[in-house]
Design an enzyme around this catalytic site. Structure first.
Site, short mmCIF file in Angstrom:
data_model
loop_
_atom_site.label_atom_id
_atom_site.label_comp_id
_atom_site.label_asym_id
_atom_site.label_seq_id
_atom_site.Cartn_x
_atom_site.Cartn_y
_atom_site.Cartn_z
N SER A 157 -10.92 -1.27 3.92
CA SER A 157 -10.17 -1.66 5.12
C SER A 157 -9.52 -0.42 5.70
O SER A 157 -8.74 0.24 5.02
CB SER A 157 -9.08 -2.66 4.77
OG SER A 157 -9.66 -3.84 4.29
N ARG B 79 0.82 -1.24 0.00
CA ARG B 79 0.00 0.00 0.00
C ARG B 79 0.85 1.27 0.00
O ARG B 79 0.47 2.28 0.60
CB ARG B 79 -0.96 0.02 1.19
CG ARG B 79 -1.93 -1.15 1.23
CD ARG B 79 -2.98 -1.09 0.14
NE ARG B 79 -3.75 -2.33 0.15
CZ ARG B 79 -3.42 -3.40 -0.59
NH1 ARG B 79 -2.39 -3.39 -1.42
NH2 ARG B 79 -4.17 -4.49 -0.53
N GLU C 144 -4.59 2.39 6.91
CA GLU C 144 -4.38 2.33 5.45
C GLU C 144 -5.06 3.56 4.83
O GLU C 144 -4.55 4.18 3.90
CB GLU C 144 -5.02 1.05 4.90
CG GLU C 144 -5.01 0.99 3.38
CD GLU C 144 -5.54 -0.32 2.84
OE1 GLU C 144 -5.34 -1.38 3.48
OE2 GLU C 144 -6.15 -0.30 1.76
C1 LIG Z 1 -15.90 -0.94 -0.32
C2 LIG Z 1 -14.43 -0.71 -0.55
C3 LIG Z 1 -13.60 -1.76 -0.88
C4 LIG Z 1 -12.24 -1.55 -1.09
N1 LIG Z 1 -11.45 -2.60 -1.41
C5 LIG Z 1 -10.12 -2.41 -1.62
C6 LIG Z 1 -9.26 -3.51 -1.96
O1 LIG Z 1 -9.69 -4.64 -2.10
N2 LIG Z 1 -7.95 -3.25 -2.14
C7 LIG Z 1 -7.42 -2.00 -2.01
O2 LIG Z 1 -6.21 -1.82 -2.21
N3 LIG Z 1 -8.21 -0.95 -1.70
C8 LIG Z 1 -9.53 -1.11 -1.51
N4 LIG Z 1 -10.33 -0.06 -1.19
C9 LIG Z 1 -9.72 1.29 -1.00
C10 LIG Z 1 -9.68 2.16 -2.25
O3 LIG Z 1 -10.71 1.86 -3.16
C11 LIG Z 1 -8.34 2.10 -2.97
O4 LIG Z 1 -7.27 2.45 -2.10
C12 LIG Z 1 -8.30 3.04 -4.17
O5 LIG Z 1 -7.14 2.76 -4.89
C13 LIG Z 1 -8.31 4.52 -3.80
O6 LIG Z 1 -8.60 5.27 -4.99
P1 LIG Z 1 -9.39 6.64 -4.94
O7 LIG Z 1 -9.45 7.17 -6.31
O8 LIG Z 1 -10.69 6.47 -4.27
O9 LIG Z 1 -8.42 7.51 -4.06
P2 LIG Z 1 -8.82 8.59 -2.96
O10 LIG Z 1 -9.50 7.92 -1.82
O11 LIG Z 1 -9.52 9.72 -3.59
O12 LIG Z 1 -7.38 9.05 -2.50
C14 LIG Z 1 -6.52 8.16 -1.82
C15 LIG Z 1 -5.13 8.80 -1.78
O13 LIG Z 1 -4.63 8.85 -3.10
C16 LIG Z 1 -4.32 10.19 -3.46
N5 LIG Z 1 -4.64 10.34 -4.88
C17 LIG Z 1 -5.81 10.12 -5.51
N6 LIG Z 1 -5.71 10.34 -6.82
C18 LIG Z 1 -4.42 10.72 -7.03
C19 LIG Z 1 -3.68 11.09 -8.17
N7 LIG Z 1 -4.22 11.15 -9.39
N8 LIG Z 1 -2.37 11.43 -8.02
C20 LIG Z 1 -1.79 11.38 -6.80
N9 LIG Z 1 -2.43 11.04 -5.68
C21 LIG Z 1 -3.72 10.71 -5.79
C22 LIG Z 1 -5.15 11.08 -2.55
O14 LIG Z 1 -4.52 12.35 -2.36
C23 LIG Z 1 -5.17 10.26 -1.27
O15 LIG Z 1 -3.99 10.46 -0.53
C24 LIG Z 1 -11.70 -0.24 -0.97
C25 LIG Z 1 -12.54 0.84 -0.65
C26 LIG Z 1 -13.90 0.61 -0.44
C27 LIG Z 1 -14.79 1.78 -0.14
#
Ligand SMILES: Cc1cc2nc3c(=O)[nH]c(=O)nc-3n(C[C@H](O)[C@H](O)[C@H](O)COP(=O)(O)OP(=O)(O)OC[C@H]3O[C@@H](n4cnc5c(N)ncnc54)[C@H](O)[C@@H]3O)c2cc1C
Length: 305
Positions: free
Chosen positions: A226, A176, A296
């Site tokens: 998580s 992560r 995380e």
């Molecule tokens: C129901 C559910 C299930 C999930 N299952 C998983 C799983 O199985 N595995 C897993 O790894 N994660 C899981 N996640 C967590 C999440 O979906 C992932 O970590 C995902 O990759 C985050 O993407 P996001 O666009 O929502 O990022 P955000 O939540 O918007 O941002 C997360 C971080 O990334 C940064 N960020 C976002 N976009 C950019 C960019 N373009 N450039 C630089 N930094 C950026 C933000 O500043 C922040 O620090 C889950 C979440 C939920 C709600």
């Protein structure tokens, strides 16, 4: 200059860019909490994103990047300065076994596109609800797969607005974590290298992962997935469950009774509810098992009300 004036200047600089002042961040996070931000922008191209970064750098404005908001808790005091969301950079193109996707493309859609083109390697991502940018940043993974196994190229912006293209050895992936996080890069585009497969066996794997996800995760409620990282050789969810914390509620936030690693928003929770519950979990697990859990989920935003 106040934020209204700054917003006017930025709007003149990036003419057709959607821009909102005093935006409600709860509309942009999965857990539906988060206060306000002064300026919320959605660049329509990589060039425009670069202009925003250069503008913020020149004006010394704090700049925060938000993807789909599935892995963040934004404090109730909100975020000062500019929040840039790259969701409009949502293209996905396929060339032989390579998929190129904009930072704002849905990872689930990229995974389905791979399947449609008989490309294997992104099945693990079929239920991860974030954007491509957020997935690179977090090195998102599930069921034995992760971004680090398939990412071969990434285009990023530095915080001064310089565009760089990174390749495989540059990514510094860990559990992560990634160079995108360590170097504070802004992801614009990702290139994934996949292997040729057969769409029905790819779909079978995706169905299996979906079954596991639906049977174990409380997908019926808003959550940020998580909340805690997996400690070495242990499971955060099990430690929390064995601490007797499942079902514990603070305000509208509750430790899920279905999966103890999730905190669900069951009734108009605030970020303060989430943070208090997280602090309580950290304390209790430390006391009971002498394990220091690490979040995380990214906790961002102003500390001051
Ligand atoms: C129901 C559910 C299930 C999930 N299952 C998983 C799983 O199985 N595995 C897993 O790894 N994660 C899981 N996640 C967590 C999440 O979906 C992932 O970590 C995902 O990759 C985050 O993407 P996001 O666009 O929502 O990022 P955000 O939540 O918007 O941002 C997360 C971080 O990334 C940064 N960020 C976002 N976009 C950019 C960019 N373009 N450039 C630089 N930094 C950026 C933000 O500043 C922040 O620090 C889950 C979440 C939920 C709600």
């Amino acid at each position: 200059m106040n934020y209204e004036q700054i917003a006017k200047k930025l709007k003149a600089y990036c003419l057709d860019m959607p821009l909102q002042t005093f935006a409600v961040l709860a509309d942009h996070t999965f857990i539906q909490t988060g206060g306000m931000t002064d300026i919320y922008v959605q660049p329509t191209s990589a060039d425009q994103a670069q202009q925003v970064v250069r503008f913020c750098h020149a004006q010394q404005l704090p700049l925060t990047i938000l993807g789909f908001g599935t892995n963040v808790i934004i404090r109730d005091s909100g975020i000062r300065g500019v929040v840039m969301n790259l969701n409009l950079l949502d293209y996905i193109t396929v060339n032989e076994n390579m998929i190129t996707a904009g930072s704002g493309a849905s990872l689930i859609k990229v995974s389905r596109t791979a399947r449609d083109y008989n490309l294997s390697g992104l099945e693990f991502a079929c239920g991860i609800p974030g954007s491509v940018g957020g997935a690179l940043m977090m090195n998102a993974g599930a069921y034995g797969g992760e971004i680090s196994f398939v990412l071969t190229k990434a285009t990023v912006l530095t915080r001064t607005g310089e565009q760089l293209v990174l390749h495989m050895p540059d990514f510094e992936f860990g559990y992560r974590s990634s160079v995108f996080e360590h170097s504070d890069y802004i992801v614009l585009e990702a290139g994934f290298e996949l292997t040729h497969g057969d769409s029905s066996s790819i779909q079978e794997k995706m169905d299996h992962f979906t079954f596991l996800r639906e049977s174990k995760q409380p997908l019926e409620y808003p959550s940020c997935g998580s909340v805690f990282k997996r400690p070495p050789h242990l499971f955060a969810g099990k430690l929390i469950a064995d601490s007797g914390l499942q079902g514990l509620r603070i305000g509208g936030a509750e430790v899920s009774t279905k999966h103890a690693g999730f905190i669900v928003n069951i009734d108009r929770a605030t970020s303060a509810d989430y943070l208090e519950l997280i602090a309580h979990i950290l304390r209790t697990v430390k006391e009971k098992f002498d394990v220091e859990l690490e979040t995380e989920v990214k906790i961002i935003g102003d500390m001051q009300p």
